[in-house]
Design a protein around this motif. Structure first.
Motif, mmCIF file in Angstrom:
data_model
loop_
_atom_site.group_PDB
_atom_site.id
_atom_site.type_symbol
_atom_site.label_atom_id
_atom_site.label_comp_id
_atom_site.label_asym_id
_atom_site.label_seq_id
_atom_site.Cartn_x
_atom_site.Cartn_y
_atom_site.Cartn_z
ATOM 1 N N PHE A 30 0.818 -1.212 0.000
ATOM 2 C CA PHE A 30 0.000 0.000 0.000
ATOM 3 C C PHE A 30 0.857 1.269 0.000
ATOM 4 C CE2 PHE A 30 -3.477 -2.832 1.337
ATOM 5 C CZ PHE A 30 -4.461 -2.373 0.477
ATOM 6 N N LEU A 31 1.993 1.241 0.705
ATOM 7 C CA LEU A 31 2.880 2.403 0.671
ATOM 8 C C LEU A 31 3.405 2.624 -0.746
ATOM 9 C CD1 LEU A 31 4.931 2.028 3.993
ATOM 10 C CD2 LEU A 31 3.320 3.849 3.419
ATOM 11 N N ALA A 38 0.526 9.000 -5.939
ATOM 12 C CA ALA A 38 0.802 10.436 -5.765
ATOM 13 C C ALA A 38 1.719 10.948 -6.870
ATOM 14 C CB ALA A 38 1.441 10.677 -4.385
ATOM 15 N N SER A 39 2.714 10.111 -7.242
ATOM 16 C CA SER A 39 3.643 10.513 -8.296
ATOM 17 C C SER A 39 2.924 10.647 -9.636
ATOM 18 C CB SER A 39 4.770 9.477 -8.398
ATOM 19 O OG SER A 39 5.625 9.783 -9.466
ATOM 20 N N ILE A 40 2.041 9.689 -9.946
ATOM 21 C CA ILE A 40 1.307 9.731 -11.215
ATOM 22 C C ILE A 40 0.348 10.907 -11.240
ATOM 23 C CG2 ILE A 40 -0.447 8.522 -12.575
ATOM 24 C CD1 ILE A 40 0.982 5.927 -11.886
ATOM 25 N N ARG A 41 -0.352 11.118 -10.125
ATOM 26 C CA ARG A 41 -1.275 12.259 -10.053
ATOM 27 C C ARG A 41 -0.519 13.572 -10.273
ATOM 28 N NH1 ARG A 41 -6.230 11.580 -7.077
ATOM 29 N NH2 ARG A 41 -5.916 13.649 -6.188
ATOM 30 N N VAL A 45 -1.182 16.131 -13.380
ATOM 31 C CA VAL A 45 -1.621 17.514 -13.136
ATOM 32 C C VAL A 45 -0.578 18.528 -13.593
ATOM 33 C CG1 VAL A 45 -2.210 19.179 -11.332
ATOM 34 C CG2 VAL A 45 -3.164 16.869 -11.260
ATOM 35 N N ASN A 46 0.702 18.229 -13.318
ATOM 36 C CA ASN A 46 1.738 19.230 -13.559
ATOM 37 C C ASN A 46 2.515 19.051 -14.861
ATOM 38 O OD1 ASN A 46 1.304 20.601 -11.054
ATOM 39 N ND2 ASN A 46 2.348 18.922 -10.017
ATOM 40 N N THR A 47 2.372 17.880 -15.489
ATOM 41 C CA THR A 47 3.163 17.630 -16.701
ATOM 42 C C THR A 47 2.298 17.212 -17.884
ATOM 43 O OG1 THR A 47 5.041 16.955 -15.348
ATOM 44 C CG2 THR A 47 5.096 16.351 -17.662
ATOM 45 N N GLY A 286 -8.475 5.640 -15.490
ATOM 46 C CA GLY A 286 -7.645 5.303 -16.639
ATOM 47 C C GLY A 286 -6.174 5.535 -16.343
ATOM 48 N N ALA A 287 -5.881 6.608 -15.616
ATOM 49 C CA ALA A 287 -4.488 6.932 -15.315
ATOM 50 C C ALA A 287 -3.897 5.982 -14.283
ATOM 51 C CB ALA A 287 -4.395 8.373 -14.799
ATOM 52 N N LEU A 288 -4.733 5.531 -13.348
ATOM 53 C CA LEU A 288 -4.230 4.729 -12.231
ATOM 54 C C LEU A 288 -4.520 3.246 -12.380
ATOM 55 C CD1 LEU A 288 -5.269 7.086 -9.275
ATOM 56 C CD2 LEU A 288 -3.130 7.043 -10.548
#
Length: 495
Positions: A30-31, A38-41, A45-47, A286-288
């Motif tokens: 889970f970690l 969090a990295s994918i989100r 969002v930012n890239t 779709g992203a996750l």
């Protein structure tokens, strides 16, 4: 209860180990999942979404900025202004002019609408008279009354079989700054739609344009968000109400929202050339989905590993438990059952003897002068003699008979399905065999004899009384000079 406590402690140990192993696997999985999530989100969002927005914006600039400049030039062209001011003589001149603009600059269409005559001139000729009552002509009257010098609009092109077209509608003024009409060029939206479709299909994201009124003005061939169609106000979609209520503002940013429990990432960019907003939307699932599948695979692997560890641990514990139980019931020197092991075996033998019923004979054997042998040759010699005697004793008995080391140099035997007379014959066979046997130790031949007490089980007799009688018979054999067998019955005894 003391006999069961090791079992309970072993079980609790196994459960604790499995719980720790499972907790460790779950925590790690889970970690890892939440860190990747969090990295994918953050990347989305930012890239990813801003990059898509930049690419689409670049394509729009490449396709639209040049037509805007062409339309601006047309609105300031002296030929057009003079031709209108002079009464729009010879329509073919305007047609040739528009055709030249379209051909020279590679435009999809070129037009001019006169405010005086309300005539719609095109590169192909005069198309129609615009009317305020005609819905398709509403764009002209909107342009006439607007404060901005131009607008970009997406409409069907009457001159080209109603193909959807980007129109740059530029206001035209005479030399006294009076409005005299609207001119401009158009280009097909196919290229932009193909670009949008490519991004929507390849990257699983929605790309669409929204005007200052919150209306969907351009999207891919499949439609806009949640099936919204061109012309529909996004404010009609509940999840968009708060966002489009902020329009019109030249405002960009990243947002997150949820539709029917499904999370979405949204990037909004204002395009000043179009006075539109570019929306790039991506569904969270779709992203996750890939890392979610990775989480499920990790959990499955963790479960399988935990089960394998549980099976192996259970097998190891059972093996060690068997060894511990064997050590608890076996004499470590002679490998014969000890008193605890004998109690278990004897209880079963007495139960069988009563159930059949069948005779059961008990012998108690004591090695003669064993202390002298230990004192003379040492305890190692004594141990060697005990081991050899145990093997000789077993060789004189059947597999069904029970033999154990009672303690020190004493041994006890239960002869199943054997009466007293037969038991006496077996006891004498053992005594004579031991008397003739020699035990080698450190180059020496050691010899010893054995005293035997014998008795048989009586009806409703306990193991304690049976062994007590055998012990009494063996004591008499010692007193009578050793190396002999004594038999004792409840009311009689003999040698």
């Amino acid at each position: 209860m003391p006999l069961h406590s090791p079992l309970y402690s072993q079980r609790s140990l196994v459960l604790t180990l499995i719980a720790l192993l499972g907790a460790g696997f779950l925590a790690t999985s889970f970690l890892s999942y939440y860190a990747s999530r969090a990295s994918i989100r953050d990347s989305i969002v930012n890239t990813e979404l801003p990059l898509t927005s930049d690419t689409v914006y670049s394509e729009i600039q490449k396709d639209l900025v040049r037509p805007i400049l062409i339309s601006s030039m047309m609105s300031r062209d002296t030929f057009m202004r003079d031709w209108v001011v002079n009464g729009e003589q010879d329509a073919e001149k305007m047609t040739r002019y528009l055709n030249e603009v379209m051909t020279h600059y590679g435009a999809y269409t070129a037009f001019f609408v006169s405010n005086t005559s309300l005539t719609y001139y095109h590169a192909k000729g005069v198309l129609k008279q615009v009317k305020s009552t005609e819905p398709r002509d509403a764009w002209y009257f909107r342009v006439r009354d607007m404060a901005d010098p131009y607008e970009i609009n997406v409409d069907p092109d009457l001159a080209n079989k109603d193909n959807l077209t980007f129109f740059i509608n530029y206001k035209v003024y005479d030399y006294n700054n009076r409005f005299i009409g609207a001119a401009g060029v158009g280009l097909t939206v196919d290229a932009v739609i193909k670009l949008i479709d490519k991004y929507q299909q390849r990257y699983q994201r929605s790309v669409y344009f929204v005007d200052n009124f919150g209306r969907l003005v351009l999207t891919g061939a499949e439609g806009g968000p949640q099936g919204a169609h061109i012309g529909q106000k996004l404010g009609d979609l509940d999840y968009m109400k708060d966002l489009v209520s902020q329009l019109p503002k030249p405002h960009s940013g990243s947002y997150e929202y949820s539709v029917q429990g499904q999370g979405h990432f949204l990037n909004v960019r204002f395009i000043p050339e179009l006075n539109w907003y570019l929306f790039v939307d991506k569904r969270e699932d779709g992203a996750l989905s890939e890392i979610r599948q990775s989480l499920y695979l990790n959990l499955l692997i963790c479960l399988l590993v935990t089960l394998i560890v549980l099976l192996l641990l259970n097998r190891v514990i059972k093996r060690y438990q068997g060894k511990i139980q064997a050590q608890a019931t076996l004499d470590s020197l002679t490998e014969l059952p000890n008193r605890r092991g004998f109690d278990l075996l004897a209880a079963q033998a007495m139960l069988e003897a009563r159930r059949e019923p069948k005779p059961l004979t008990a012998m108690l054997l004591d090695l003669d002068h064993f202390k002298v042998l230990n004192d003379t040759y040492g305890h190692l010699a004594g141990d060697q003699v005990l081991i050899g005697f145990a093997r000789d004793l077993e060789s004189c008995l059947r597999h069904s008979d029970i033999v154990c080391r009672w303690g020190g140099e004493e041994f006890i035997v239960l002869l199943k399905d054997t009466d007293g007379e037969t038991g006496l014959m077996i006891a004498e066979k053992i005594r004579q065999h031991v008397e003739q046997q020699r035990y080698a130790y450190d180059g020496k031949e050691l010899q010893l004899t054995v005293s035997i007490g014998l008795t048989t089980l009586q009806v409703d007799e306990t193991l304690h009384t049976l062994l007590s009688r055998a012990d009494h018979a063996m004591y008499r054999a010692k007193q009578a000079g050793r190396n002999r067998t004594c038999v004792e019955m409840p009311h009689s005894s003999y040698e």
